[in-house]
Enzyme design. Structure first.
Site, mmCIF file in Angstrom:
data_model
loop_
_atom_site.group_PDB
_atom_site.id
_atom_site.type_symbol
_atom_site.label_atom_id
_atom_site.label_comp_id
_atom_site.label_asym_id
_atom_site.label_seq_id
_atom_site.Cartn_x
_atom_site.Cartn_y
_atom_site.Cartn_z
ATOM 1 N N SER A 93 0.830 -1.191 -0.097
ATOM 2 C CA SER A 93 0.035 0.063 -0.045
ATOM 3 C C SER A 93 0.863 1.302 0.049
ATOM 4 O O SER A 93 0.304 2.089 -0.518
ATOM 5 C CB SER A 93 -0.818 -0.013 1.278
ATOM 6 O OG SER A 93 -0.079 -0.014 2.329
ATOM 7 N N ASP A 291 -2.574 7.661 10.212
ATOM 8 C CA ASP A 291 -2.613 6.356 10.688
ATOM 9 C C ASP A 291 -1.512 5.718 11.117
ATOM 10 O O ASP A 291 -1.272 4.623 11.287
ATOM 11 C CB ASP A 291 -3.269 5.567 9.678
ATOM 12 C CG ASP A 291 -2.565 5.358 8.382
ATOM 13 O OD1 ASP A 291 -1.462 5.948 8.293
ATOM 14 O OD2 ASP A 291 -3.008 4.770 7.335
ATOM 15 N N HIS A 294 0.572 5.810 6.462
ATOM 16 C CA HIS A 294 0.598 6.296 5.286
ATOM 17 C C HIS A 294 0.542 7.728 5.409
ATOM 18 O O HIS A 294 -0.041 8.426 6.383
ATOM 19 C CB HIS A 294 -0.715 6.007 4.454
ATOM 20 C CG HIS A 294 -1.009 4.525 4.256
ATOM 21 N ND1 HIS A 294 -1.403 3.846 5.092
ATOM 22 C CD2 HIS A 294 -0.488 3.853 3.365
ATOM 23 C CE1 HIS A 294 -1.550 2.365 4.692
ATOM 24 N NE2 HIS A 294 -0.915 2.434 3.832
#
Length: 853
Positions: A93, A291, A294
């Site tokens: 991600s 978070d 990210h």
């Protein structure tokens, strides 16, 4: 009574000279040592781009790699580099975030985030408007069949079994966090085997896998912001160990960075195709993540820029401005550039030591060689050009980004203001309205403000940009004022003096003459003023006629400049006939910003002369007019600052600027000349800068600023040494500007075949006999002798009073011919100005026609 002893601690005026000379010598030696030895393993700053840097601001918008400048890529530049090519990202991600950031930067119609939540763990493919294919392959473990297939394509031309695969322009691989997050993956041991196998596979591809391959670092996390299930397994000590392992594999200690036509290779690394941007973790900040995993768009934009600078900088055209210095070599010096530098630097010594005997046998050759008193100025000018070339066309001194900080900016403004105030001096006589020392002072503090504005990149701040625009307009106002009064004097001197340095730099630095916009701008307006005053000069004693000429000239120039098509046609003919590539749009913008301020200066000159001629200051009501003008001036200045600060942007202000800029300028001139005390006082520090403001304005492009004004020059290496650097580089810069100013004054006199004396664009250097310091505007006062023999500035109007029409129309000057003195009175035509202008013009035309592009 015993004689009074002088203090042994009195100030030696040569101290700044020797400090500047020493500064140049020491920093040049330091730069050469750094270039030849310290940077020999990373001459193009690729390693610095990948590993070192810091944020210059607290908003995370200005990332500064150590010792070089990032280019801020947009769709046009990305298209130039990657058009019709493929860019592939493989990973988790974090890698996906970077993929979408790059794709959106290349084409803002492409998404910047995954389109739907349920498609996060999937592949994505997009094609930009410029047919750049962006592919993301979801593979956090680097173990899918597609990934292995891509990494094992070693012969693209024979890859018939995989017809859809094209060699990517860039391959970006990221992995690591999922091995920590899920213990079932095999953990660190499995990750280590995966990295080793991946790097070995890349190594076996022999450079055919992709033009550039980037292995992303495992991203540091903010543990306090992670979800509990993530925080239990993802720990920063493990991440540090993983990144150390990659760094040791990819970047062994003996590694050297170089450039090749496609991209970067590392001469000593077994994985010669792989770049490891460790700086990605250096730029992370806890405030930029929600978070803990990210990060914000600002961080992603900086990381994207690093990737694009790594891949594309060397491939973009190496044209002015050269503002991309990370992972990029400077263009090789051309034959003509080298020839011009050698001629400028060596012609003086040749004239002194070689040509004297040749000239004795062939006197006509004297036109091509300076006499002995001009050898040193020519050598000084040539040395300055050579030093400027070293500064901004080599890697000897670093260039870094500008950064605006309101406290630092304000601090420098206050320091310079205090310096100006403590160097104030007065004379015992009223020097008159806009006297020469006062105009030198005015130009000096304005130039200091403009320099500080440029150095700290304050152009984005509308409240600062708007007053700076007024300062540029004030220069042009003084041009109109001064040249209207003295329009028939030394036209050749003015134009040669204004253009000697920018023309030399345009060729030696391979830039655009119009980029040094102030000299071309003042030159153009000088010609306009001269033509306006010369046409119908016999009727200049009639005020209505003179005002009518001003109006017709203003209308004609306005119509021409507002019709861009006419200017484009003129520039197109220059391109066809002389290969001069000028931007009509840019020049129109520069001229139209201050389209009428010169005419306001001309009208002010006319009003001043009429007041003197009619002796209006003796009128009973003059005190009332005087007080009213002071009150009105104060109100005008207050109104202007309220007005300019209330504008929503500098672009909005630009629309008003041609109409309102005259108000604060005239108001300041009135207040500065409000009484004899103010007229007789001036700041020596400001006046000193004023006498070389033309040189400071032009030389700053390459020697103080850097990268053609886009960055700053670091003569002392290291971002952390910026406060020291600005002190040292400023001293060197001011000294060089002053020396070049004196040199160009003397060279102008030699070129024009005139006696060596102060030009109408210069003021006497204080404390030095028979040396003049230059400036780009006509002086507004004349030199007079005091009773003790010292020189002092007298008001521009002679005494006894002379009619203003005589000043404007009388062409008989005992020491100067009127108009453009093209042909010399000397019987030897080879010593005439016309011959030298013809030779110079032909040489420049020949250079243009044969210049390699």
């Amino acid at each position: 009574m015993p004689p009074v002893k002088r203090s042994s601690t009195s100030w030696n005026p040569m101290v700044p000279h020797w400090l500047a000379v020493g500064g140049i010598a020491v920093t040049l030696v330091m730069g050469l040592f750094k270039f030849l030895f310290i940077d020999s393993s990373d001459p193009y700053h690729c390693g610095a781009l990948l590993t070192e840097g810091q944020w210059l601001d607290d908003k995370f918008t200005n990332w500064q790699p150590e010792g070089c400048m990032l280019h801020n890529y947009g769709p046009k530049d990305i298209s130039t580099c990657l058009s019709s090519r493929r860019v592939v990202f493989i990973g988790d991600s974090v890698t996906r975030q970077l993929f979408f950031s790059l794709a959106h930067t290349a084409d803002n119609t492409l998404p910047s985030t995954p389109p739907e939540d349920n498609q996060k763990h999937s592949d994505h493919n997009y094609v930009s408007k410029e047919e750049i294919e962006f592919s993301f392959m979801w593979d956090p473990y680097l173990n899918t069949t597609r990934t292995r297939q891509l990494l094992r394509v070693t012969d693209v031309t024979n890859a018939s079994s995989t017809p859809t695969i094209r060699t990517p322009a860039m391959l970006v691989v990221g992995t690591g966090l999922w091995f920590l997050r899920y213990e079932s993956s095999g953990g660190l041991a499995k990750w280590e085997r995966t990295i080793k196998e991946t790097l070995e596979t890349i190594s076996k591809a022999n450079g055919q896998l992709a033009d550039a391959i980037v292995l992303l670092p495992v991203e540091n996390v903010i543990s306090s912001k992670l979800l509990p299930e993530r925080a239990d397994t993802i720990r920063n000590p493990d991440i540090d160990a993983m990144n150390t392992d990659i760094r040791q594999r990819v970047n062994p200690p003996s590694m050297k960075y170089s450039l090749n036509p496609s991209h970067i290779f590392r001469q000593s690394s077994p994985y010669s195709q792989v770049s490891f941007p460790a700086a990605f973790n250096v730029m992370l900040d806890p405030t930029q993540t929600a978070d803990g995993l990210h990060y914000s768009d600002n961080i992603l934009k900086a990381q994207t820029n690093i990737l694009l600078n790594l891949r594309c900088n060397e491939e973009l055209p190496k044209k002015f401005p050269l503002d991309k210095t990370c992972c990029r070599s400077y263009p090789s010096i051309t034959f003509y550039q080298l020839l011009i530098i050698v001629i400028l630097a060596g012609w003086g010594p040749i004239a002194k030591f070689v040509a004297s005997g040749l000239v004795a046998r062939h006197p006509k050759l004297q036109a091509f060689f300076p006499n002995e008193e001009h050898v040193l100025p020519l050598s000084t000018f040539g040395f300055a050009i050579f030093l400027i070339f070293l500064a901004d066309r080599t890697s000897i001194w670093s260039k870094e980004h500008k950064q605006y900080d309101p406290f630092v900016f304000g601090g420098w403004v206050i320091v310079c203001l205090l310096l100006g105030l403590v160097t104030m001096k007065r004379v015992d006589k009223d020097l008159g309205f806009l006297n020469r020392e006062q105009t030198d002072e005015w130009k000096g503090w304005m130039q200091i403000a403009i320099l500080i504005y440029h150095y700290f990149g304050a152009s984005k701040i509308s409240g600062i940009y708007n007053p700076i625009r007024v300062l540029v307009a004030a220069y042009l106002f003084m041009t109109g004022y001064g040249h209207t009064i003295f329009y028939i004097r030394k036209a050749d001197f003015v134009l040669v003096r204004l253009n000697m340095l920018p023309v030399a730099l345009a060729y030696t630095m391979n830039t655009d003459y119009l980029s040094y916009y102030f000299s071309p701008l003042v030159s153009m307006w000088y010609l306009v003023i001269y033509a306006t005053m010369a046409i119908g000069r016999g009727y200049n004693d009639r005020t209505p006629f003179l005002l009518l000429k001003f109006f017709i000239s203003m209308v004609a120039v306005t119509l021409f400049m507002r019709q861009t098509s006419l200017l484009e046609e003129v520039f197109s003919w220059l391109d066809r006939l002389c290969r001069i590539h000028w931007s009509a749009k840019e020049w129109s913008f520069r001229v139209n910003l201050d389209l009428w301020i010169v005419y306001f200066g001309m009208i002010t000159a006319l009003v001043f002369l009429k007041i003197r001629e009619l002796r209006l200051t003796d009128h009973p009501r003059w005190p009332l007019v005087y007080r009213a003008s002071l009150i009105l001036s104060v109100v005008t200045l207050i109104w202007f600052f309220i007005f300019e600060l209330s504008q929503p942007s500098k672009f909005t202000y630009n629309k008003w600027h041609p109409y309102v800029s005259v108000l604060p300028i005239v108001a300041f001139a009135v207040l500065r000349n409000a009484n004899p005390i103010l007229r007789s006082a001036s700041s020596r520090a400001f006046a000193f800068i004023g006498t070389c403001s033309l040189e400071t304005f032009i030389i700053q492009y390459h020697f103080w600023l850097g990268a053609d004004t886009k960055g700053i020059l670091l003569v002392i290496p290291g971002t952390k040494w910026r406060p020291v650097n600005i002190l040292v580089s400023t001293l060197m810069f001011i000294w060089l500007s002053h020396k070049v100013a004196n040199a160009t004054v003397e060279l102008t006199a030699w070129f024009c075949g005139a006696p060596q004396k102060a030009l109408p664009t210069s003021a006497p250097t204080r404390g030095t006999a028979n040396v003049s310091a230059p400036e780009e505007h006509i002086p507004l006062a004349e030199v007079a002798k005091l009773d003790d023999g010292a020189e002092r500035m007298e008001p521009a109007t002679p005494s006894p009073p002379q009619r203003w029409v005589d000043r404007l129309a009388d062409a008989s000057q005992p020491t100067h011919t009127s108009g453009f003195r093209v042909f010399s009175d000397n019987s030897d035509w080879t010593n005439g100005l016309g011959f030298r202008l013809a030779i110079t013009g032909f040489s420049l035309w020949f250079l243009n026609m044969t210049w390699s592009t």
